[in-house]
Design a protein around this motif. Sequence first.
Motif, PDB file in Angstrom:
ATOM      1  N   THR A 169      -2.350  -6.147  -3.214  1.00 52.01           N
ATOM      2  CA  THR A 169      -1.011  -6.691  -3.385  1.00 52.01           C
ATOM      3  C   THR A 169      -0.084  -5.639  -3.965  1.00 52.01           C
ATOM      4  O   THR A 169      -0.535  -4.618  -4.479  1.00 52.01           O
ATOM      5  CB  THR A 169      -1.020  -7.918  -4.320  1.00 52.01           C
ATOM      6  N   GLY A 170       1.190  -5.907  -3.895  1.00 53.61           N
ATOM      7  CA  GLY A 170       2.180  -5.023  -4.486  1.00 53.61           C
ATOM      8  C   GLY A 170       3.386  -5.819  -4.917  1.00 53.61           C
ATOM      9  O   GLY A 170       3.561  -6.979  -4.524  1.00 53.61           O
ATOM     10  N   LYS A 171       4.193  -5.189  -5.735  1.00 53.83           N
ATOM     11  CA  LYS A 171       5.419  -5.807  -6.231  1.00 53.83           C
ATOM     12  C   LYS A 171       6.558  -4.833  -5.939  1.00 53.83           C
ATOM     13  O   LYS A 171       6.409  -3.620  -6.110  1.00 53.83           O
ATOM     14  CB  LYS A 171       5.299  -6.014  -7.733  1.00 53.83           C
ATOM     15  N   VAL A 172       7.677  -5.364  -5.507  1.00 53.67           N
ATOM     16  CA  VAL A 172       8.846  -4.529  -5.227  1.00 53.67           C
ATOM     17  C   VAL A 172       9.451  -4.081  -6.546  1.00 53.67           C
ATOM     18  O   VAL A 172       9.576  -4.874  -7.479  1.00 53.67           O
ATOM     19  CB  VAL A 172       9.879  -5.317  -4.386  1.00 53.67           C
ATOM     20  N   LYS A 173       9.795  -2.782  -6.645  1.00 53.77           N
ATOM     21  CA  LYS A 173      10.349  -2.265  -7.900  1.00 53.77           C
ATOM     22  C   LYS A 173      11.815  -1.858  -7.777  1.00 53.77           C
ATOM     23  O   LYS A 173      12.395  -1.366  -8.724  1.00 53.77           O
ATOM     24  CB  LYS A 173       9.522  -1.079  -8.400  1.00 53.77           C
ATOM     25  N   SER A 194      -1.404   0.142   6.568  1.00 46.71           N
ATOM     26  CA  SER A 194      -0.391   1.167   6.319  1.00 46.71           C
ATOM     27  C   SER A 194      -0.387   2.227   7.412  1.00 46.71           C
ATOM     28  O   SER A 194      -1.332   2.349   8.191  1.00 46.71           O
ATOM     29  CB  SER A 194      -0.623   1.821   4.956  1.00 46.71           C
ATOM     30  N   ARG A 195       0.702   2.963   7.415  1.00 42.69           N
ATOM     31  CA  ARG A 195       0.860   4.130   8.280  1.00 42.69           C
ATOM     32  C   ARG A 195       1.712   5.114   7.496  1.00 42.69           C
ATOM     33  O   ARG A 195       2.881   4.854   7.228  1.00 42.69           O
ATOM     34  CB  ARG A 195       1.544   3.762   9.584  1.00 42.69           C
ATOM     35  N   GLY A 196       1.095   6.238   7.114  1.00 42.38           N
ATOM     36  CA  GLY A 196       1.810   7.204   6.283  1.00 42.38           C
ATOM     37  C   GLY A 196       2.215   6.563   4.976  1.00 42.38           C
ATOM     38  O   GLY A 196       1.403   5.932   4.302  1.00 42.38           O
ATOM     39  N   ARG A 235       8.590   0.720   2.681  1.00 41.35           N
ATOM     40  CA  ARG A 235       8.218   2.073   2.258  1.00 41.35           C
ATOM     41  C   ARG A 235       7.537   2.018   0.897  1.00 41.35           C
ATOM     42  O   ARG A 235       7.946   1.277   0.008  1.00 41.35           O
ATOM     43  CB  ARG A 235       9.463   2.956   2.214  1.00 41.35           C
ATOM     44  N   SER A 236       6.492   2.814   0.738  1.00 43.22           N
ATOM     45  CA  SER A 236       5.625   2.729  -0.446  1.00 43.22           C
ATOM     46  C   SER A 236       6.324   3.073  -1.756  1.00 43.22           C
ATOM     47  O   SER A 236       5.962   2.535  -2.796  1.00 43.22           O
ATOM     48  CB  SER A 236       4.406   3.628  -0.275  1.00 43.22           C
ATOM     49  N   ASP A 237       7.332   3.939  -1.733  1.00 41.39           N
ATOM     50  CA  ASP A 237       7.965   4.320  -3.001  1.00 41.39           C
ATOM     51  C   ASP A 237       8.856   3.222  -3.576  1.00 41.39           C
ATOM     52  O   ASP A 237       9.393   3.368  -4.674  1.00 41.39           O
ATOM     53  CB  ASP A 237       8.723   5.641  -2.880  1.00 41.39           C
ATOM     54  N   LEU A 295       7.485   0.216  -4.113  1.00 38.42           N
ATOM     55  CA  LEU A 295       6.503  -0.737  -4.625  1.00 38.42           C
ATOM     56  C   LEU A 295       5.820  -0.209  -5.873  1.00 38.42           C
ATOM     57  O   LEU A 295       5.713   0.990  -6.076  1.00 38.42           O
ATOM     58  CB  LEU A 295       5.436  -1.018  -3.570  1.00 38.42           C
ATOM     59  N   TYR A 296       5.318  -1.125  -6.697  1.00 36.25           N
ATOM     60  CA  TYR A 296       4.465  -0.763  -7.829  1.00 36.25           C
ATOM     61  C   TYR A 296       3.462  -1.866  -8.066  1.00 36.25           C
ATOM     62  O   TYR A 296       3.474  -2.899  -7.385  1.00 36.25           O
ATOM     63  CB  TYR A 296       5.287  -0.454  -9.083  1.00 36.25           C
ATOM     64  N   GLN A 297       2.600  -1.658  -9.034  1.00 35.78           N
ATOM     65  CA  GLN A 297       1.512  -2.593  -9.349  1.00 35.78           C
ATOM     66  C   GLN A 297       0.661  -2.893  -8.114  1.00 35.78           C
ATOM     67  O   GLN A 297       0.360  -4.044  -7.809  1.00 35.78           O
ATOM     68  CB  GLN A 297       2.050  -3.889  -9.945  1.00 35.78           C
ATOM     69  N   LEU A 298       0.289  -1.834  -7.400  1.00 40.19           N
ATOM     70  CA  LEU A 298      -0.597  -2.025  -6.266  1.00 40.19           C
ATOM     71  C   LEU A 298      -1.975  -2.344  -6.803  1.00 40.19           C
ATOM     72  O   LEU A 298      -2.444  -1.728  -7.746  1.00 40.19           O
ATOM     73  CB  LEU A 298      -0.634  -0.761  -5.402  1.00 40.19           C
ATOM     74  N   GLY A 299      -2.605  -3.333  -6.221  1.00 42.40           N
ATOM     75  CA  GLY A 299      -3.934  -3.697  -6.696  1.00 42.40           C
ATOM     76  C   GLY A 299      -4.532  -4.806  -5.856  1.00 42.40           C
ATOM     77  O   GLY A 299      -3.934  -5.285  -4.902  1.00 42.40           O
TER      78      GLY A 299
END
Length: 119
Positions: free
Chosen positions: A49-53, A84-86, A110-112, A114-118
Amino acid sequence: MQLRAPARLAASFALALSVTAGLAVATAPAAHAVGEHSNCTVNWTHGETGKVKKNGWNMRGGPGTGYTSRGSLYNGDRLKLLCSRGNWYYTQLSARSKSGLVKGTRGWVRSDGLYQLGG
């Protein structure tokens, strides 16, 4: 007459090949049916999961800024990471977004952003 035999043989081979290929396609599950997307290079299978930052972060129709935005995400919106891709994640909203996107909406983020990936 000698030209007809090779042509008939070639037609039979083409038919057999198309039938075989058709069966392979018909029996393979669609990519979206198993939580993946055809643009993915890495599949996430453990419930990450992730959270938008960031605020106003786009959820897009594909892995890049050239794809149309499906809507905006805001700080705290929660996502399930499917693949994911890149540096792009194919995601699914875990709950209604702060901008009003419905729970279950899928798109690329885009991954940058997001935070709290887990898991």
